[in-house]
Design a protein around this motif. Structure first.
Motif, PDB file in Angstrom:
ATOM      1  N   ILE A  15       0.827  -1.210   0.000  1.00 55.88           N
ATOM      2  CA  ILE A  15       0.000   0.000   0.000  1.00 55.88           C
ATOM      3  C   ILE A  15       0.855   1.253   0.000  1.00 55.88           C
ATOM      4  N   VAL A  16       1.831   1.328   0.864  1.00 52.00           N
ATOM      5  CA  VAL A  16       2.636   2.539   0.991  1.00 52.00           C
ATOM      6  C   VAL A  16       3.724   2.572  -0.075  1.00 52.00           C
ATOM      7  N   GLY A  17       4.397   1.480  -0.281  1.00 50.79           N
ATOM      8  CA  GLY A  17       5.442   1.418  -1.304  1.00 50.79           C
ATOM      9  C   GLY A  17       6.622   2.307  -0.976  1.00 50.79           C
ATOM     10  N   ASP A  18       7.125   2.996  -1.988  1.00 50.39           N
ATOM     11  CA  ASP A  18       8.303   3.839  -1.814  1.00 50.39           C
ATOM     12  C   ASP A  18       7.972   5.212  -1.270  1.00 50.39           C
ATOM     13  N   ASP A  19       6.742   5.663  -1.446  1.00 50.22           N
ATOM     14  CA  ASP A  19       6.411   7.046  -1.113  1.00 50.22           C
ATOM     15  C   ASP A  19       5.136   7.083  -0.271  1.00 50.22           C
TER      16      ASP A  19
END
Length: 67
Positions: A15-19
């Protein structure tokens, strides 16, 4: 317990990933859309504009950082 930690870690990365700011922007846009719908205002236009705006902002921020 390790399975639960791995499960939560997977969903956080998915959901959040890299950013995290994009994930937060999506949540804010969904809340704003919900508020508009509850006020009986057509809100179909809000999510596409939010996605394009935050995608552009994210690309601009990364390009500026890498220059």
């Amino acid at each position: 317990m390790k399975y639960i930690v791995n499960f939560v870690h997977f969903w956080y990365d998915f959901i959040v990933g890299d950013d995290w700011t994009i994930a937060a922007a999506v949540v804010v846009a969904l809340i704003a859309t919900n508020l508009l719908v509850q006020a009986q205002i057509a809100a179909w236009w809000l999510l596409p504009i939010a996605v394009l705006g935050f995608l552009g902002f994210s690309v601009w921020r990364v390009a500026r950082k890498n220059s």
